[in-house]
Design a protein around this motif. Structure first.
Motif, mmCIF file in Angstrom:
data_model
loop_
_atom_site.group_PDB
_atom_site.id
_atom_site.type_symbol
_atom_site.label_atom_id
_atom_site.label_comp_id
_atom_site.label_asym_id
_atom_site.label_seq_id
_atom_site.Cartn_x
_atom_site.Cartn_y
_atom_site.Cartn_z
ATOM 1 N N MET A 95 71.939 26.431 22.805
ATOM 2 C CA MET A 95 70.587 26.125 23.261
ATOM 3 C C MET A 95 70.555 26.174 24.783
ATOM 4 N N ILE A 96 69.662 26.999 25.313
ATOM 5 C CA ILE A 96 69.561 27.126 26.758
ATOM 6 C C ILE A 96 68.620 26.081 27.347
ATOM 7 N N ARG B 216 75.159 38.108 22.991
ATOM 8 C CA ARG B 216 74.996 36.660 23.032
ATOM 9 C C ARG B 216 73.578 36.309 22.609
ATOM 10 N N LYS B 217 73.441 35.216 21.842
ATOM 11 C CA LYS B 217 72.129 34.797 21.364
ATOM 12 C C LYS B 217 71.950 33.309 21.651
ATOM 13 N N VAL B 218 70.821 32.980 22.262
ATOM 14 C CA VAL B 218 70.535 31.588 22.621
ATOM 15 C C VAL B 218 69.112 31.258 22.191
ATOM 16 N N VAL B 219 68.795 29.974 22.181
ATOM 17 C CA VAL B 219 67.459 29.563 21.762
ATOM 18 C C VAL B 219 66.872 28.574 22.762
ATOM 19 N N PHE B 220 65.544 28.595 22.841
ATOM 20 C CA PHE B 220 64.758 27.559 23.493
ATOM 21 C C PHE B 220 64.165 26.728 22.355
ATOM 22 N N GLU C 286 69.289 35.739 33.109
ATOM 23 C CA GLU C 286 70.117 34.949 32.206
ATOM 24 C C GLU C 286 69.889 35.376 30.763
ATOM 25 N N VAL C 287 68.684 35.864 30.481
ATOM 26 C CA VAL C 287 68.371 36.439 29.173
ATOM 27 C C VAL C 287 67.693 37.786 29.412
ATOM 28 N N ASP C 288 67.857 38.690 28.461
ATOM 29 C CA ASP C 288 67.322 40.044 28.618
ATOM 30 C C ASP C 288 66.156 40.338 27.684
ATOM 31 N N ALA C 289 65.946 39.489 26.702
ATOM 32 C CA ALA C 289 64.812 39.636 25.783
ATOM 33 C C ALA C 289 64.485 38.260 25.224
ATOM 34 N N VAL C 290 63.199 37.988 25.077
ATOM 35 C CA VAL C 290 62.759 36.682 24.569
ATOM 36 C C VAL C 290 61.785 36.910 23.423
ATOM 37 N N TYR C 291 62.032 36.233 22.312
ATOM 38 C CA TYR C 291 61.149 36.295 21.152
ATOM 39 C C TYR C 291 60.573 34.910 20.907
ATOM 40 N N LEU C 292 59.457 34.876 20.224
ATOM 41 C CA LEU C 292 58.753 33.617 19.946
ATOM 42 C C LEU C 292 58.532 33.497 18.445
ATOM 43 N N THR C 293 59.065 32.438 17.856
ATOM 44 C CA THR C 293 58.885 32.183 16.424
ATOM 45 C C THR C 293 58.124 30.869 16.245
ATOM 46 N N ARG D 213 65.459 46.287 29.726
ATOM 47 C CA ARG D 213 66.851 46.519 30.113
ATOM 48 C C ARG D 213 67.759 46.320 28.912
ATOM 49 N N PRO D 214 68.996 46.787 28.996
ATOM 50 C CA PRO D 214 69.928 46.585 27.877
ATOM 51 C C PRO D 214 70.054 45.102 27.538
ATOM 52 N N VAL D 215 70.005 44.804 26.260
ATOM 53 C CA VAL D 215 69.987 43.409 25.816
ATOM 54 C C VAL D 215 71.420 42.904 25.656
ATOM 55 N N GLU D 216 71.888 42.215 26.677
ATOM 56 C CA GLU D 216 73.177 41.538 26.591
ATOM 57 C C GLU D 216 73.004 40.154 25.972
ATOM 58 N N THR D 217 71.948 39.452 26.402
ATOM 59 C CA THR D 217 71.662 38.115 25.883
ATOM 60 C C THR D 217 70.236 38.080 25.358
ATOM 61 N N ALA D 218 70.098 37.810 24.080
ATOM 62 C CA ALA D 218 68.777 37.685 23.458
ATOM 63 C C ALA D 218 68.484 36.201 23.247
ATOM 64 N N SER D 219 67.226 35.834 23.404
ATOM 65 C CA SER D 219 66.845 34.428 23.238
ATOM 66 C C SER D 219 65.591 34.338 22.385
ATOM 67 N N MET D 220 65.378 33.164 21.843
ATOM 68 C CA MET D 220 64.206 32.949 20.999
ATOM 69 C C MET D 220 63.644 31.558 21.246
ATOM 70 N N VAL D 221 62.340 31.508 21.445
ATOM 71 C CA VAL D 221 61.622 30.236 21.532
ATOM 72 C C VAL D 221 61.198 29.864 20.116
#
Length: 290
Positions: free
Chosen positions: A132-133, A111-115, A163-170, A72-80
């Motif tokens: 930080m979410i 919007r960009k948030v992190v785990f 709440e998030v539209d895409a999740v990445y893992l670093t 879906r369209p990425v309004e909020t991206a997040s990263m672990v």
């Protein structure tokens, strides 16, 4: 001169005490590294295989709808972001945090948030006012699958609730004690990974038969895929942390040895200068009495 010699002696004792600590930390890190390396290498085959199997299953699902596959369209991206709870590990945390910030800056989202996984990551993002979410700390030196599942459940819940539209893992991939590599993978939505898409094995081109039905198979496979990616990241990161700490403590011990050698040389020179000056004063006094 006496004050300078006393200061040098205190400095030498201080560096020697520090060297004893760094040597002990190196031995402890080395013992922990062997265990962490075994766990990381043992899980790597399963880690790679579940990525390959999931990629092929998704490719042959014929457009099967599943919430974790929804793009879906990425309004909020997040990263672990997986870091350590403790420092004194050389550039380990700095490298993975730098990679995470670089990848976040490249993501197009409002919007960009992190785990944050690990105290070092949590403190880093908190200091820089990065949103930080969730935070996960105190995982210990032997991360368990239960801990990885708890993180995965939280991440998937946030994604399914939109709440998030895409999740990445670093995280940091372990190669050896001297070499660790920060990497970033897309966690959600589950997509075909080009790194595993082309990996063919016996039966890779055969059609998949889903039993009891595709929906139920994906209901179990996709959450397990997310859990395993996070678990593998925790194990790789822990091995990388111990390897980096062992290397850092070894370098610190060598630097302390070199510093002690230089301080002892300087102390000996000062002592020799003091002795020479005293002899000169005695000779001068004796000459004056003649």
């Amino acid at each position: 001169m006496a004050g300078g010699l006393q200061e040098l002696r205190r400095r030498i004792r201080s560096v020697q005490n520090t060297q004893q600590i760094t040597r002990a930390m190196k031995l402890v890190a080395g013992a922990k590294l062997r265990r962490a390396e075994e766990r990381a290498r043992a899980s790597r085959d399963y880690f790679d295989q579940i990525r390959a199997i999931t990629a092929r299953a998704v490719e042959r699902s014929h457009g099967l709808g599943h919430p974790l596959l929804e793009v879906r369209p990425v309004e909020t991206a997040s990263m672990v972001v997986v870091t350590s709870d403790r420092g004194l590990a050389g550039p380990f945390n700095t490298n993975v945090l730098r990679r995470a910030m670089l990848e976040l800056n490249h993501v197009e989202a409002k919007r960009k948030v992190v785990f944050a996984v690990g105290r070092k990551g949590r403190d880093f993002f908190r200091y820089r006012n990065v949103s930080m979410i969730e935070e996960f700390i105190g995982l210990g030196d032997d991360p368990s699958y239960r801990q990885a599942r708890a993180i995965a459940d939280t991440v998937m819940a946030r994604y399914l609730e939109r709440e998030v539209d895409a999740v990445y893992l670093t995280f940091t991939r372990y190669h050896n004690a001297m070499s660790q590599e920060p990497v970033t993978l897309q966690l959600l939505p589950v997509v075909l990974d080009e790194a595993v898409k082309g990996q063919d094995d016996a039966g890779a081109h055969m059609g998949y038969v889903f039993e009891p039905d595709p929906q139920e198979v994906f209901q179990d496979l996709l959450p397990r895929y997310v859990e395993m990616l996070i678990f593998g990241a925790l194990l790789e990161s822990k091995a990388s942390e111990q390897g980096a700490r062992m290397t850092a403590m070894d370098n610190a011990s060598k630097n302390a040895e070199e510093l002690i050698r230089r301080l002892i040389l300087l102390r000996n020179r000062l002592r020799q200068a003091a002795i020479t000056r005293e002899i000169a004063e005695l000779v001068g006094g004796a000459e004056a009495l003649k």
